[in-house]
Design an enzyme around this catalytic site. Structure first.
Site, PDB file in Angstrom:
ATOM      1  N   HIS A 264       0.828  -1.207   0.000  1.00 32.26           N
ATOM      2  CA  HIS A 264       0.000   0.000   0.000  1.00 32.26           C
ATOM      3  C   HIS A 264       0.871   1.270   0.000  1.00 32.26           C
ATOM      4  CE1 HIS A 264      -3.701   2.314   1.153  1.00 32.26           C
ATOM      5  NE2 HIS A 264      -2.792   3.118   1.681  1.00 32.26           N
ATOM      6  N   GLU A 265       1.760   1.361   0.971  1.00 34.02           N
ATOM      7  CA  GLU A 265       2.588   2.573   1.079  1.00 34.02           C
ATOM      8  C   GLU A 265       3.529   2.711  -0.121  1.00 34.02           C
ATOM      9  OE1 GLU A 265       1.648   4.722   3.094  1.00 34.02           O
ATOM     10  OE2 GLU A 265       0.499   3.475   4.496  1.00 34.02           O
ATOM     11  N   HIS A 268       1.704   4.483  -2.805  1.00 40.30           N
ATOM     12  CA  HIS A 268       1.794   5.938  -2.610  1.00 40.30           C
ATOM     13  C   HIS A 268       3.184   6.419  -3.037  1.00 40.30           C
ATOM     14  CE1 HIS A 268      -1.961   6.788  -0.528  1.00 40.30           C
ATOM     15  NE2 HIS A 268      -1.734   5.896   0.414  1.00 40.30           N
TER      16      HIS A 268
HETATM   17 ZN    ZN Z   1      -3.189   5.216   1.826  1.00 39.66          ZN
END
Ligand code: ZN
Length: 499
Positions: A264-265, A268
């Site tokens: 997830h990170e 980003h």
């Molecule tokens: Zn997020």
């Protein structure tokens, strides 16, 4: 265009962004390595730098320079025009709030968060109630200061998702609910049981770290321009060109936290690492919105990281790293990481039920803001809606309306960006698959660059050239809707498909 005027404005804006990146570095340090006793001094450092930034952002010469540039030219698609347009937007928004209101919002947020923590620990909503009432009063003042035409929610949402209106969010989330409630019921009725205990075995942090570093690098996260550190509440922070950091939390008896947290990170991080470097310090070098940022993280975490193809490639390596997976067949592992189960807590929710958690919060916070729902009536309203959507009784407010930090921190209008992220992710992924074809086959071979390249071309390289609605329209050929997300979720979890 008067290049001298533009250069003068550019220099001012870059200075503000440089200060902002120093503020970011202090924040990163605070959340990773700072010793506890340094907190008070750190608060003084950050308050000073925040004050200086606010002063520079709202300095009257910026208005004057912008005005000179605006009368001088017709808006076009050039990076300079985009920057002038977005600088104007930012300036107008920032100068609409009085210093007194900004200070009161900040002070209230700190005290309200403290009380919220206590209320949550004591399972006692009445402690938090006066602070939530005060926060709502201030947020209404903030919304009035920004101004709006029909809906007081709009200017607050606009802070996180520029240009998007509450009524549009309500429409797409409503479409999603129509599809998800029956899907959830059919999954529950199917009686298919998934053994999630596999994920709660022994997973030594050192092995987790080694494995997630490999996974993050394989999807394109550049460790020469980034790093992974440990924290309590994981985040990603872009500190400047060549420095985009992600963080995680290794739980020795739960694999998902660091594994999917890092994917997830890193999603980003890929967005931040691939923003056009030459435009750093200007809107052309910045992310569009929270909903677009979250689309990048969710796309990699869920559509890629929870897909069968991804694990056909990665599972043998995972088995090499973790003794606990040695005798677990791939299918069992795949079922475990995709278990669907209505649950009380948003941050632990699966892909199918997650958006219902958001819809519930979005509906309630709109009613709180307009005053249709009194703060005192929030707990029963929450519990009734929760039963309606999930069929679960909420045992106490710490597992209900007190579970999230957002409202105590004054973050109204923030929740929908999580679901917008999911919808954007599904629609972008479908468009990428339509154009590239055979993404799962590529994942099976460990090839993630084609998908990353598509995202670079269609999302990352544009900075803030388009708002989120325009960006999605251009990248996918249609306006945002729940269609792609519903198709994806029904395809994966619905029907007779045993997943
Ligand atoms: Zn997020």
């Amino acid at each position: 265009m008067n290049t001298k005027t533009y250069q003068e404005l550019l220099n001012r804006q870059k200075e503000i962004q440089l200060l902002g990146s120093m503020q970011g570095l202090l924040e990163w340090d605070q959340r990773t390595y700072m010793p506890q006793a340094g907190a008070e001094h750190r608060a003084e450092q950050t308050a000073l730098i925040a004050g200086v930034i606010h002063q520079k952002r709202t300095a009257p010469p910026i208005d004057k320079l912008l005005h000179e540039l605006e009368v001088d030219r017709e808006p076009d698609d050039s990076p300079e025009a985009v920057n002038i347009r977005e600088w104007r937007r930012d300036y107008d928004k920032q100068t609409k709030l009085s210093r007194e209101l900004v200070e009161e919002l900040t002070r209230t947020s700190v005290l309200s968060q403290q009380t919220w923590q206590q209320a949550r620990a004591d399972k006692d909503f009445s402690l938090f109630q006066p602070w939530l009432e005060k926060t709502l009063d201030l947020k209404r003042r903030e919304a009035e200061a920004y101004g709006y035409t029909d809906d007081i929610y709009d200017p607050l949402l606009d802070t996180y998702e520029p240009g998007v209106k509450a009524v549009e969010v309500g429409k797409v989330l409503g479409e999603l609910r129509e599809a998800l409630v029956p899907l959830m019921k059919s999954i529950a009725a199917s009686g298919r049981k998934r053994d999630s205990s596999i994920l709660h075995r022994d997973y030594p942090p050192a092995a987790q770290s080694a494995f997630v570093h490999k996974v993050a690098a394989s999807i394109g996260y550049d460790f020469n321009a980034g790093r992974i550190d440990e924290t309590v509440h994981p985040f990603c922070i872009g500190l400047g060109p060549g420095d985009v950091r992600i963080t995680t939390r290794y739980i020795p008896d739960f694999l998902n936290s660091a594994l999917f947290g890092i994917i997830h990170e890193a999603g980003h991080g890929l967005y931040e690492q691939n923003l056009p470097r030459e435009h750093w310090g200007t809107p052309m070098g910045e992310a569009v919105s929270l909903g677009i940022h979250e689309s990048q993280s969710r796309l990699w975490e869920n559509l890629v990281g929870r897909s069968r193809a991804f694990w056909e490639f990665w599972y043998p390596t995972a088995q090499d790293h973790f003794q606990s997976l040695q005798n677990v067949p791939l299918d069992d592992f795949y079922l475990a990481i995709n278990a669907v189960q209505p649950s009380l807590i948003r941050v632990e929710a699966d892909e199918v039920t997650y958006n219902l958690h958001i819809l519930l919060r979005f509906e309630l916070e709109r009613e709180l803001l307009t005053g249709r729902l009194a703060v005192a009536d929030l707990p029963p309203a929450w519990n009734a809606k929760f039963f309606d959507y999930f069929g679960l009784e909420v045992p106490d407010d710490s597992l209900g309306c007190l579970q999230d930090i957002h409202w105590s921190a004054g973050l109204f209008g923030y929740f929908p960006t999580y679901s917008l992220g999911n919808l954007n992710a599904a629609q972008l992924y479908a468009a990428a698959e339509g154009e590239l074809g055979g993404l799962p086959a590529m994942f099976r071979r460990g090839e993630f660059q084609p998908l990353l390249g598509w995202l670079q071309r269609n999302v990352h390289q544009h900075g803030r050239r388009y708002n989120s609605a325009e960006l999605i329209q251009r990248a996918t050929g249609k306006p945002l809707s729940a269609d792609a997300a519903v198709r994806y979720l029904e395809g994966k979890y619905g029907g007779r498909q045993v997943v």
